[in-house]
Scaffold this motif. Sequence first.
Motif, PDB file in Angstrom:
ATOM      1  N   ARG A   1     -10.964  -6.359  -5.705  1.00 35.39           N
ATOM      2  CA  ARG A   1     -10.586  -7.065  -4.473  1.00 35.39           C
ATOM      3  C   ARG A   1      -9.122  -6.776  -4.125  1.00 35.39           C
ATOM      4  N   MET A   2      -8.252  -6.826  -5.136  1.00 37.78           N
ATOM      5  CA  MET A   2      -6.833  -6.565  -4.892  1.00 37.78           C
ATOM      6  C   MET A   2      -6.605  -5.117  -4.465  1.00 37.78           C
ATOM      7  N   GLU A   3      -7.309  -4.189  -5.093  1.00 36.39           N
ATOM      8  CA  GLU A   3      -7.179  -2.785  -4.703  1.00 36.39           C
ATOM      9  C   GLU A   3      -7.568  -2.589  -3.247  1.00 36.39           C
ATOM     10  N   ALA A   4      -8.626  -3.250  -2.820  1.00 31.80           N
ATOM     11  CA  ALA A   4      -9.074  -3.139  -1.427  1.00 31.80           C
ATOM     12  C   ALA A   4      -8.022  -3.713  -0.485  1.00 31.80           C
ATOM     13  N   GLU A   5      -7.412  -4.834  -0.862  1.00 25.47           N
ATOM     14  CA  GLU A   5      -6.388  -5.462  -0.020  1.00 25.47           C
ATOM     15  C   GLU A   5      -5.161  -4.570   0.135  1.00 25.47           C
ATOM     16  N   PHE A   6      -4.801  -3.860  -0.920  1.00 24.74           N
ATOM     17  CA  PHE A   6      -3.592  -3.037  -0.882  1.00 24.74           C
ATOM     18  C   PHE A   6      -3.851  -1.594  -0.479  1.00 24.74           C
ATOM     19  N   ALA A   7      -5.098  -1.219  -0.287  1.00 17.91           N
ATOM     20  CA  ALA A   7      -5.430   0.176   0.015  1.00 17.91           C
ATOM     21  C   ALA A   7      -4.731   0.658   1.278  1.00 17.91           C
ATOM     22  N   SER A   8      -4.757  -0.140   2.354  1.00 14.04           N
ATOM     23  CA  SER A   8      -4.138   0.316   3.601  1.00 14.04           C
ATOM     24  C   SER A   8      -2.625   0.424   3.451  1.00 14.04           C
ATOM     25  N   ALA A   9      -1.999  -0.503   2.740  1.00 12.37           N
ATOM     26  CA  ALA A   9      -0.549  -0.442   2.533  1.00 12.37           C
ATOM     27  C   ALA A   9      -0.184   0.780   1.694  1.00 12.37           C
ATOM     28  N   SER A  10      -0.996   1.095   0.698  1.00  8.81           N
ATOM     29  CA  SER A  10      -0.738   2.272  -0.128  1.00  8.81           C
ATOM     30  C   SER A  10      -0.865   3.538   0.700  1.00  8.81           C
ATOM     31  N   TRP A  11      -1.867   3.589   1.558  1.00  2.00           N
ATOM     32  CA  TRP A  11      -2.075   4.760   2.421  1.00  2.00           C
ATOM     33  C   TRP A  11      -0.894   4.936   3.376  1.00  2.00           C
ATOM     34  N   GLU A  12      -0.429   3.820   3.957  1.00  2.00           N
ATOM     35  CA  GLU A  12       0.714   3.877   4.872  1.00  2.00           C
ATOM     36  C   GLU A  12       1.967   4.374   4.140  1.00  2.00           C
ATOM     37  N   ALA A  13       2.191   3.897   2.922  1.00  2.00           N
ATOM     38  CA  ALA A  13       3.364   4.324   2.150  1.00  2.00           C
ATOM     39  C   ALA A  13       3.269   5.815   1.832  1.00  2.00           C
ATOM     40  N   LEU A  14       2.101   6.289   1.477  1.00  6.69           N
ATOM     41  CA  LEU A  14       1.921   7.705   1.184  1.00  6.69           C
ATOM     42  C   LEU A  14       2.189   8.556   2.432  1.00  6.69           C
ATOM     43  N   ASN A  15       1.662   8.129   3.571  1.00  2.00           N
ATOM     44  CA  ASN A  15       1.890   8.863   4.824  1.00  2.00           C
ATOM     45  C   ASN A  15       3.367   8.838   5.205  1.00  2.00           C
ATOM     46  N   LEU A  16       4.045   7.729   5.000  1.00  4.78           N
ATOM     47  CA  LEU A  16       5.462   7.624   5.306  1.00  4.78           C
ATOM     48  C   LEU A  16       6.263   8.578   4.419  1.00  4.78           C
ATOM     49  N   GLU A  17       5.935   8.634   3.157  1.00  2.00           N
ATOM     50  CA  GLU A  17       6.627   9.543   2.240  1.00  2.00           C
ATOM     51  C   GLU A  17       6.397  10.999   2.656  1.00  2.00           C
ATOM     52  N   ASP A  18       5.162  11.347   3.014  1.00  2.00           N
ATOM     53  CA  ASP A  18       4.831  12.712   3.428  1.00  2.00           C
ATOM     54  C   ASP A  18       5.595  13.103   4.708  1.00  2.00           C
ATOM     55  N   SER A  19       5.758  12.133   5.618  1.00  2.00           N
ATOM     56  CA  SER A  19       6.434  12.450   6.879  1.00  2.00           C
ATOM     57  C   SER A  19       7.938  12.643   6.693  1.00  2.00           C
ATOM     58  N   GLN A  20       8.485  12.139   5.569  1.00  2.00           N
ATOM     59  CA  GLN A  20       9.920  12.270   5.315  1.00  2.00           C
ATOM     60  C   GLN A  20      10.248  13.539   4.555  1.00  2.00           C
ATOM     61  N   LEU A  21       9.252  14.275   4.134  1.00  2.00           N
ATOM     62  CA  LEU A  21       9.503  15.514   3.374  1.00  2.00           C
ATOM     63  C   LEU A  21       9.877  16.647   4.254  1.00  2.00           C
TER      64      LEU A  21
END
Length: 91
Positions: A71-91
């Motif tokens: 349940r917790m993984e599902a709740e944080f999945a979108s935030a984790s995806w957003e953080a990954l995309n943000l990191e990729d866009s800063q490279l």
Amino acid sequence: MEKQTVRTTLTLPSELLEAADRMVSEGKAKNRNEFVAQALRHELATLQRAEIDAALVQMAQDPDYQAEVLRMEAEFASASWEALNLEDSQL
């Protein structure tokens, strides 16, 4: 800050005391007291790790805990995806 010490008496098998004295004479510790304190710290850390490992095994086998993790993984999945995309866009 100096650690407080307490004087105590131990009864040990002679072969343990001889082995400890050998280690002290080889420079593994300054004296018997330090050697015994090191041995106790090591053994206590080992026992604490074993307690943690046992708790982790118990959690891994607990269906309620596993459901909560999912349940917790599902709740944080979108935030984790957003953080990954943000990191990729800063490279």
